[in-house]
Design an enzyme around this catalytic site. Structure first.
Site, PDB file in Angstrom:
ATOM      1  N   TRP A   1      -1.043   9.201   0.398  1.00 22.28           N
ATOM      2  CA  TRP A   1      -1.170  10.471   1.114  1.00 22.28           C
ATOM      3  C   TRP A   1      -0.436  11.629   0.442  1.00 22.28           C
ATOM      4  CZ3 TRP A   1       3.877  11.374   1.811  1.00 22.28           C
ATOM      5  CH2 TRP A   1       4.735  10.298   2.113  1.00 22.28           C
TER       6      TRP A   1
ATOM      7  N   LYS B   1     -11.020   4.569  -0.713  1.00 24.03           N
ATOM      8  CA  LYS B   1     -10.397   4.567   0.601  1.00 24.03           C
ATOM      9  C   LYS B   1      -9.108   5.387   0.490  1.00 24.03           C
ATOM     10  CE  LYS B   1      -7.891   3.175   4.247  1.00 24.03           C
ATOM     11  NZ  LYS B   1      -6.512   3.660   4.492  1.00 24.03           N
TER      12      LYS B   1
ATOM     13  N   GLU C   1      -0.266   1.060  -9.071  1.00 26.11           N
ATOM     14  CA  GLU C   1       0.695   2.129  -9.349  1.00 26.11           C
ATOM     15  C   GLU C   1       1.536   2.265  -8.092  1.00 26.11           C
ATOM     16  OE1 GLU C   1       2.756   5.065  -9.110  1.00 26.11           O
ATOM     17  OE2 GLU C   1       0.976   6.342  -8.966  1.00 26.11           O
TER      18      GLU C   1
ATOM     19  N   CYS D   1       6.092   9.365  -6.488  1.00 28.32           N
ATOM     20  CA  CYS D   1       6.544   8.084  -7.025  1.00 28.32           C
ATOM     21  C   CYS D   1       7.466   8.254  -8.221  1.00 28.32           C
ATOM     22  CB  CYS D   1       5.347   7.221  -7.390  1.00 28.32           C
ATOM     23  SG  CYS D   1       4.202   8.027  -8.527  1.00 28.32           S
TER      24      CYS D   1
ATOM     25  N   GLU E   1      13.418   2.951  -2.378  1.00 32.39           N
ATOM     26  CA  GLU E   1      12.724   4.235  -2.477  1.00 32.39           C
ATOM     27  C   GLU E   1      12.749   4.943  -1.129  1.00 32.39           C
ATOM     28  OE1 GLU E   1       8.729   5.750  -4.664  1.00 32.39           O
ATOM     29  OE2 GLU E   1       8.456   4.131  -3.218  1.00 32.39           O
TER      30      GLU E   1
END
Length: 492
Positions: free
Chosen positions: A151, A175, A249, A283, A384
């Site tokens: 997102w 998707k 990823e 990321c 993270e």
């Protein structure tokens, strides 16, 4: 603004089989601005079947020059619609317009890059030690690719995958995340206008169960996923059960390393860009800032002063420097991570709470947050956060910097700030990371491959290696001798 979107299957816009929809919520004002269709397993099966039919009947017979022309068409349409697409994406996920608009033009460049490759997917001739055998390797598309995106940057993440897959001759079922689906559906209008045949590109939307139906329902030849480590593990397990390849990823806890001989003005900008651009929801965020102890206090002070001046506001305002958390669940997770860091004993330098002043009151804003005196074993340094939360960790020597930098389960990106070329060479060789930036951070290019090691995933996107991810090699041997061979011994 209130839109009602539909699924895109086999070149047709259609509601989900059950007619169900869910809300797209603007994270700046918490208002519903669009309705997104909830796909069913039956919708997913139709999308996969459409992609398979298009691949077998049309797309695999389309030559590289024809594919290149369509990809160039997409690039031009995206450039023409960059402002509109950027506004939609900023409305959907709270990212600033200055970032989303730049991303639209960047994705157009990626389409042009792979358009240039579409008619140049050459094989190779292999000189064997057999004079009467001609051997060559051809590269062919897999067939039908399942693409699942996150997102935080829906179109940019799709741009990392889709142009390469199409250039190579694959058909796709996409998707997007249920938290940011609108621009992917809107992008299909541009793909449709560009002239792609029905079924080459299909989009199904909905919650996690839609993704599970897509990767677990059969009919897929490869999966390309961008998202969380948890999601990556689940998808890799399903790919293993089906014995189909997968590219992942995933996340990062990237070290951004400042030595005391660095250009500190540039390093300061790089540290800020690494964590507060995109509100840290990337990321490649440089969420662990490793600073040589001789300049540690100075860097912490400089960053805190600049962080406190970052302009938070309406993502659609070009003056805004940092937008919102993209959705309520992520907002809550970021605040939980901040509280854990407090409990672990990290020293809060600035931020650490929601921003609620004036026009920010309804938005999912979190103040730019910096923690100092962070130990690399702390949860803040190992997990993270995916938000505007920086952990600043001191080091003394180059060897210690490397030990700290490599001391996580992740390996997506890393930054090195030094004016010593020998040190820069030693550092990039020893860093266990898919991407290393020297005296810059958060820089990307269509030509440069991207991807991680360790728990940051495997496979590469963009560049020539990104194209090869969507092709499979086929070896062909042609015996043009006149000899009769022994049928009971391998010819070697």
């Amino acid at each position: 603004m209130h839109s009602r979107y539909q699924l895109y299957i086999d070149g047709q816009w259609q509601d989900g089989a059950d007619g169900d929809t869910f809300a797209a919520i603007n994270p700046f004002n918490q208002q519903e601005w669009a309705r997104i269709p909830q796909a069913t397993p039956a919708d997913v099966r139709r999308a996969v079947a459409a992609a398979r039919n298009a691949y077998e009947t049309v797309w695999r017979k389309t030559n590289g020059s024809q594919r290149a022309a369509l990809l160039h068409n997409v690039a031009g349409l995206l450039e023409d619609n960059a402002d509109r697409m950027a506004r939609l994406e900023s409305t959907d996920n709270g990212k600033t317009i200055r970032e989303t608009k730049a991303q639209m033009f960047y994705v157009a460049r990626i389409f042009r890059f792979f358009a240039g490759y579409a008619d140049k997917i050459w094989g190779s001739v292999i000189p064997l030690d057999k004079p009467d055998v001609f051997d060559f390797v051809a590269r062919e598309p897999y067939g039908v690719i399942a693409m699942i995106t996150a997102w935080n940057s829906p179109i940019a993440l799709l741009g990392n995958k889709l142009p390469a897959a199409l250039a190579a001759g694959n058909c796709v079922v996409i998707k997007p995340s249920e938290h940011a689906s609108a621009t992917t559906l809107e992008f299909c209008r541009l793909l449709e206008a560009a002239g792609f045949p029905p079924g080459v590109i299909n989009v199904v939307t909905g919650a996690v169960d839609v993704g599970r139906s897509l990767v677990g329902g059969g009919g897929i030849d490869k999966i390309s996923f961008t998202g969380s480590g948890r999601g990556g593990r689940e998808i890799a397990a399903e790919a293993g059960r089906q014995l189909i390849p997968v590219a992942l990823e995933l996340g990062g806890k990237s070290p951004n390393i400042i030595f005391d001989d660095a250009d500190l003005d540039k390093a300061e900008v790089g540290a800020l860009a690494g964590i507060f651009a995109a509100a840290g929801q990337t990321c490649i965020a440089g969420s662990r800032l490793l600073v040589q102890r001789t300049i540690y206090a100075q860097i912490v002070q400089r960053l805190a002063a600049r962080a406190e001046r970052i302009v938070l506001g309406d993502p659609l305002d070009p003056a805004t420097e940092m937008g919102t958390a993209a959705n309520q669940p992520q907002f809550d997770r970021i605040l939980q991570s901040i509280e854990h860091a407090r409990q672990e004993g990290a020293r809060l330098v600035t931020g650490g709470e929601p921003a609620r002043e004036g026009p920010l009151a309804k938005g999912l804003f979190i103040k730019p947050t910096i923690f100092a005196e962070v130990d690399n074993a702390m949860r803040l340094a190992q997990e993270e956060v995916f938000g505007p939360v920086l952990a600043v960790i001191p080091f003394d020597t180059e060897a210690q910097a490397l030990q700290l930098a490599n001391g996580t389960t992740f390996g997506l990106a890393a930054g090195v700030w030094t004016q010593d070329i020998s040190r820069a060479m030693r550092m990039w060789r020893e860093l266990r990371s898919g991407v290393v930036w020297v005296n810059t951070y958060r820089m990307v290019s269509a030509q440069a491959p991207f991807g991680g090691v360790k728990e940051s995933g495997f496979g590469r996107e963009r560049g020539e290696l990104g194209l090869l991810e969507f092709t499979v090699s086929k070896n062909v041997m042609i015996d043009f001798s006149n000899e009769t061979r022994d049928p009971f011994a391998i010819k070697a």
